[in-house]
Design an enzyme around this catalytic site. Structure first.
Site, PDB file in Angstrom:
ATOM      1  N   ASN A  12       0.860  -1.183   0.000  1.00 54.96           N
ATOM      2  CA  ASN A  12       0.000   0.000   0.000  1.00 54.96           C
ATOM      3  C   ASN A  12       0.902   1.241   0.000  1.00 54.96           C
ATOM      4  O   ASN A  12       1.492   1.575   1.015  1.00 54.96           O
ATOM      5  CB  ASN A  12      -0.899  -0.037   1.245  1.00 54.96           C
ATOM      6  N   TRP A  13       0.991   1.874  -1.151  1.00 53.50           N
ATOM      7  CA  TRP A  13       1.912   3.012  -1.283  1.00 53.50           C
ATOM      8  C   TRP A  13       1.355   4.287  -0.654  1.00 53.50           C
ATOM      9  O   TRP A  13       2.035   5.303  -0.602  1.00 53.50           O
ATOM     10  CB  TRP A  13       2.247   3.254  -2.762  1.00 53.50           C
ATOM     11  N   LYS A  14       0.082   4.254  -0.266  1.00 54.42           N
ATOM     12  CA  LYS A  14      -0.576   5.428   0.332  1.00 54.42           C
ATOM     13  C   LYS A  14      -0.366   6.653  -0.578  1.00 54.42           C
ATOM     14  O   LYS A  14      -0.299   6.505  -1.792  1.00 54.42           O
ATOM     15  CB  LYS A  14      -0.066   5.644   1.760  1.00 54.42           C
ATOM     16  N   HIS A  98      -9.487   0.749   5.007  1.00 56.47           N
ATOM     17  CA  HIS A  98      -8.196   1.014   5.655  1.00 56.47           C
ATOM     18  C   HIS A  98      -8.414   2.005   6.798  1.00 56.47           C
ATOM     19  O   HIS A  98      -9.230   2.928   6.688  1.00 56.47           O
ATOM     20  CB  HIS A  98      -7.192   1.582   4.645  1.00 56.47           C
ATOM     21  N   SER A 215       3.295  -2.316  10.378  1.00 56.85           N
ATOM     22  CA  SER A 215       4.745  -2.277  10.623  1.00 56.85           C
ATOM     23  C   SER A 215       5.467  -3.564  10.218  1.00 56.85           C
ATOM     24  O   SER A 215       6.448  -3.952  10.861  1.00 56.85           O
ATOM     25  CB  SER A 215       5.028  -1.942  12.092  1.00 56.85           C
ATOM     26  N   GLY A 236       2.770  -1.242   4.368  1.00 50.04           N
ATOM     27  CA  GLY A 236       2.737   0.185   4.053  1.00 50.04           C
ATOM     28  C   GLY A 236       4.146   0.689   3.777  1.00 50.04           C
ATOM     29  O   GLY A 236       4.707   0.496   2.697  1.00 50.04           O
ATOM     30  N   GLY A 237       4.748   1.303   4.787  1.00 51.91           N
ATOM     31  CA  GLY A 237       6.051   1.956   4.639  1.00 51.91           C
ATOM     32  C   GLY A 237       7.089   1.115   3.910  1.00 51.91           C
ATOM     33  O   GLY A 237       7.772   1.605   2.992  1.00 51.91           O
TER      34      GLY A 237
HETATM   35  P1  PGA Z   1       2.755   0.121   7.712  1.00 49.88           P
HETATM   36  O1  PGA Z   1       1.298   0.345   7.086  1.00 49.88           O
HETATM   37  O2  PGA Z   1       3.303  -1.147   7.118  1.00 49.88           O
HETATM   38  O3  PGA Z   1       3.541   1.333   7.314  1.00 49.88           O
HETATM   39  O4  PGA Z   1       2.572   0.014   9.181  1.00 49.88           O
HETATM   40  C1  PGA Z   1       0.424  -0.728   6.910  1.00 49.88           C
HETATM   41  C2  PGA Z   1      -0.842  -0.238   6.291  1.00 49.88           C
HETATM   42  O5  PGA Z   1      -1.219   0.911   6.508  1.00 49.88           O
HETATM   43  O6  PGA Z   1      -1.515  -0.988   5.563  1.00 49.88           O
END
Ligand code: PGA
Length: 257
Positions: A12-14, A98, A215, A236-237
């Site tokens: 998920n590149w947000k 989300h 995370s 995410g990150g």
């Molecule tokens: P993160 O995000 O891996 O940066 O914690 C996960 C997500 O929002 O799906």
């Protein structure tokens, strides 16, 4: 005999990457990805990059594309929205629920349900994200929250549609915090979600993929992806770093059953 569940790792590149940056990132992921990953790999770029990324991947069998959100009306006077229907030619998955959408943009359970329905109507596979906040966890409400979010998202679905859904258990407090949930919390939540699915459609629990998110990094992925009932990760990150992301994919175990 039921079909084994193939793991899935989604990035998920947000709200990161311009179109050229997205194309560079996907090119790099492609180069670093194993020739035959044990997991389905899904990338969720920002809306503007979905089509260009998809075009770049036309001959790429290892990677699919998804949207981070999608509006339920097919078309109309809805300034700024992108409908699930408009996404059907550009991608295969649609993320609904989300926690950033729920917390920052007012997506209620009812709104999430509509988006999930719209995804199915458009022929997309919904990725439904559920999870408790830190205060709900502290108040011992995790089970109730998951029950409410899962039931609200899935109860009205036909069995075949339900089996097209992927659920991501993402404790809100673990997202972007550098702190993953404990193994025991993950396995309890994931098996609880499967039981709920079985309550909705008996026998479906074993067919629906349930991921963990929050995370996940290349360090934490091997242990998390090996936990009973965990079919992959929503990242995410770490999905913005090709080495990290490909290492997480490489940590996926072959088919789970
Ligand atoms: P993160 O995000 O891996 O940066 O914690 C996960 C997500 O929002 O799906």
């Amino acid at each position: 005999m039921t079909e084994p569940r193939r793991p899935l790792v989604a990035g998920n590149w947000k709200m990161h990457t311009s179109v050229p940056e997205a194309l560079n990132l996907v090119t790099s992921i492609r180069q670093k990805l194993e020739p035959a990953p044990a997991a389905d790999v899904v990338l969720l770029p920002p809306f503007i990059s979905i089509w260009p990324v998809q075009q770049l991947l036309l001959d790429e069998l290892r990677i699919e594309v998804g949207a981070q959100d999608g509006f339920w009306e097919k078309a109309g006077a809805f300034t700024g929205q992108v409908s699930a229907e408009m996404l059907r030619d550009s991608c295969q998955y649609l993320l609904a629920g989300h926690s950033e959408r729920r917390q920052l943009f007012g997506d209620t359970d009812e709104i999430v349900r509509r988006k999930l329905d719209a995804a199915l109507r458009a022929g997309l596979r919904p990725l439904l994200a559920v999870g408790e906040t830190a205060s709900e966890r502290a108040a011992d409400q995790t089970v109730d929250v998951l029950r409410r979010q899962v039931r609200s998202g899935l109860t009205q679905l036909e069995p075949a549609d339900l089996c097209r859904c992927v659920i991501a258990y993402e404790p809100v407090w673990a997202i972007g915090s550098g702190q993953t949930a404990l193994d025991t919390e993950i396995t309890a939540a994931v098996s609880g979600i499967r039981q709920l699915i079985d309550e909705i459609v008996p026998g479906a629990g074993v067919m629906v993929r349930v991921l963990y998110g929050g995370s996940v990094t290349s360090d934490s992925a091997p242990a998390i992806l090996n936990l009973a009932g965990v079919d992959g990760a929503l990242v995410g990150g770490a999905s913005l770093d090709p080495d990290e992301f490909c290492a997480i994919v490489a940590a996926a175990e072959p088919d789970r059953s």
